[in-house]
Enzyme design. Structure first.
Site, PDB file in Angstrom:
ATOM      1  N   PRO A 106       5.771   1.234  -1.715  1.00 46.92           N
ATOM      2  CG  PRO A 106       4.531   1.952   0.125  1.00 46.92           C
ATOM      3  CD  PRO A 106       4.381   1.407  -1.254  1.00 46.92           C
ATOM      4  CG  HIS A 158      18.527   3.735   9.926  1.00 50.01           C
ATOM      5  ND1 HIS A 158      17.989   3.069  10.995  1.00 50.01           N
ATOM      6  CD2 HIS A 158      18.189   5.028  10.053  1.00 50.01           C
ATOM      7  CE1 HIS A 158      17.317   3.942  11.739  1.00 50.01           C
ATOM      8  NE2 HIS A 158      17.411   5.133  11.191  1.00 50.01           N
ATOM      9  CE1 TYR A 203      12.376  -1.921   6.114  1.00 48.71           C
ATOM     10  CE2 TYR A 203      10.525  -2.143   4.614  1.00 48.71           C
ATOM     11  CZ  TYR A 203      11.641  -1.463   5.038  1.00 48.71           C
ATOM     12  OH  TYR A 203      12.012  -0.309   4.388  1.00 48.71           O
ATOM     13  CE  LYS A 252      16.136   0.371  -4.143  1.00 54.49           C
ATOM     14  NZ  LYS A 252      16.767   0.847  -2.917  1.00 54.49           N
ATOM     15  CE1 TYR A 312      14.810  -1.093   2.826  1.00 55.67           C
ATOM     16  CE2 TYR A 312      16.638   0.302   3.531  1.00 55.67           C
ATOM     17  CZ  TYR A 312      15.299  -0.057   3.591  1.00 55.67           C
ATOM     18  OH  TYR A 312      14.452   0.636   4.426  1.00 55.67           O
TER      19      TYR A 312
HETATM   20  C1  PHB Z   1       9.284   5.893   5.897  1.00 59.94           C
HETATM   21  O1  PHB Z   1      10.019   6.158   6.856  1.00 59.94           O
HETATM   22  O2  PHB Z   1       8.354   6.631   5.581  1.00 59.94           O
HETATM   23  C2  PHB Z   1       9.532   4.650   5.114  1.00 59.94           C
HETATM   24  C3  PHB Z   1      10.652   3.883   5.407  1.00 59.94           C
HETATM   25  C4  PHB Z   1      10.887   2.718   4.695  1.00 59.94           C
HETATM   26  C5  PHB Z   1      10.003   2.317   3.703  1.00 59.94           C
HETATM   27  C6  PHB Z   1       8.896   3.087   3.404  1.00 59.94           C
HETATM   28  C7  PHB Z   1       8.654   4.248   4.102  1.00 59.94           C
HETATM   29  O3  PHB Z   1      10.228   1.154   3.033  1.00 59.94           O
END
Ligand code: PHB
Length: 390
Positions: free
Chosen positions: A293, A75, A201, A297, A384
């Protein structure tokens, strides 16, 4: 009772414990890992999915598995969605880095397979685990599924036993740093194609949404909910209606929907235990710290901990005095950066009860600043994709 002697006894056979044991074996240091859960339970529990660049490198370069490169998905950025429009933060363009979508469950499977292949001593499904004498000659005691008592005597004890750690209590006099949030995440797995090239997001006045991915046909999504929410109270229709309302916007973007086959409410908090060491006991991963989450991280921090830990243990067993003293301070520098980043992403994107119009407008101002400035988005991109090794 059986007695085993080893150099490093590790409580916890999740990614942190298994990765540590793998790195130690490569350095010629023997270890035994005990884990309360059965292997099959860990292999079928969905956790987060994003690996930083250095986490991927670690799995590949230390011979855990190449599968992350073949089955994982690169990604090159994330979408921040607000005011009804997607804004791509392109990590590759900004800083030449990517992340990989490769679920923690797969990281665990690869590590467990690597231990099978290399003859690692990992004992799953143990009961009544306890530890003693952490400032002298540490011991782990447990009972196996047949009811037989076992003792592991070690020089160094590592607590990699997750957020509900039993080893943490043995770090005498530690300070627990806590931050509770007034919300949780409702996580779903669904059968649908990906909704976009990159993860989304999304900020909305109804609350946060994250559209993550798993495969071409299975997606992982989350939406902000009340911490006391019961997953079973939500029908598929209600979930999709809420997600639709939060995603709706002037660009007409829609999530690809499909049957939901898993629903869970995930806890949400920030926590750090300082120090991370007491005598011959050292903590790693979630046992020492938990992050919300939002910044993806948790697993990456656990892997970064054990990279430092394996290095100092190698020097310790090589006869260097004071090597262990370095572990906590080095690990904690990264931990607090990640705490800040996870908190920042969380507070920028979630809505809180009682927020005023001012609060919401301020969040939108912050998001505009991040996506509208190369320096602002590079700050996000660096955090990130992961800070360089310390
Ligand atoms: C996930 O794919 O489970 C996931 C991805 C990004 C995040 C948290 C969880 O910030």
């Amino acid at each position: 009772m059986t007695v085993t002697r080893t150099q490093v006894g590790i409580v916890g056979g999740g990614p942190a414990g298994l990765m540590l044991s793998h790195l130690l074996r490569r350095a010629g240091i023997d270890s035994v890992v005990v884990e309360a859960r059965e292997r099959s339970v860990i292999e079928s529990t969905n956790r987060a999915g994003i690996l930083e660049r250095d986490s991927v490198r670690m799995l590949v370069d230390t011979g855990v598995s190449d599968r992350v490169l073949t089955d994982g998905h690169e990604h090159r950025g994330i979408n921040l969605r607000f005011d009804g429009v997607n804004h791509l933060v392109n990590f590759q363009d900004l800083i030449g880095a990517s992340t990989w979508l490769y679920p923690q469950t797969d990281v665990f499977i690869d590590l467990a397979n690597a231990h099978d292949r290399d003859g690692g001593d990992v004992r799953f499904g143990v009961q009544d685990t306890d530890v003693a004498d952490v400032t002298g000659q540490p011991r782990i005691t447990y009972t196996d599924a047949e009811g037989t008592a076992h003792e592991i005597r070690c020089d160094i004890l590592v607590g990699a036993d997750g957020s509900r750690s039993i080893t943490r209590a043995h770090v005498e006099g530690h300070t627990p740093y806590f931050k509770e949030y007034p919300f949780a995440w409702f996580g779903i797995m669904c059968e649908a194609p990906p909704s976009a090239d990159e993860l989304i997001y999304a900020h909305s006045e109804r609350g946060f949404v994250l559209a993550s991915q798993r495969t071409e046909t299975v997606q992982r999504m989350y939406f902000q909910c009340d911490p006391h929410e019961k997953a079973e109270n939500w029908s598929d229709d209600q979930i999709w209606a809420e997600m639709r309302a939060r995603i709706a916007g002037q660009d007409g973007f829609e999530l690809k929907e499909g049957p939901i086959f898993e629903k869970t409410v995930l806890p949400f908090r920030s926590f750090v235990c300082e120090p991370m060491r007491h005598g011959n006991l050292l903590l790693a991963g979630d046992a020492a710290h938990t992050v919300p989450p939002t910044g993806a991280k948790g697993l990456n921090l656990a892997l970064a901990d054990v990279r430092v830990l394996a290095e100092v243990l190698e020097r310790h067993f090589g006869g260097e005095d004071g090597a262990l003293d370095e572990y906590g301070p080095r690990a904690l520098r990264r931990v607090w950066k990640a705490q800040h980043f996870s908190y920042w992403m969380t507070s920028m994107l979630h809505s809180v009860d009682g927020a005023t119009d001012f609060d919401v407008k301020r969040q939108l101002g912050e998001l505009s600043m991040v996506v509208g400035s190369e320096r602002g988005s590079s700050y996000l991109a660096e955090a990130y994709t992961g800070w360089p090794e310390d």
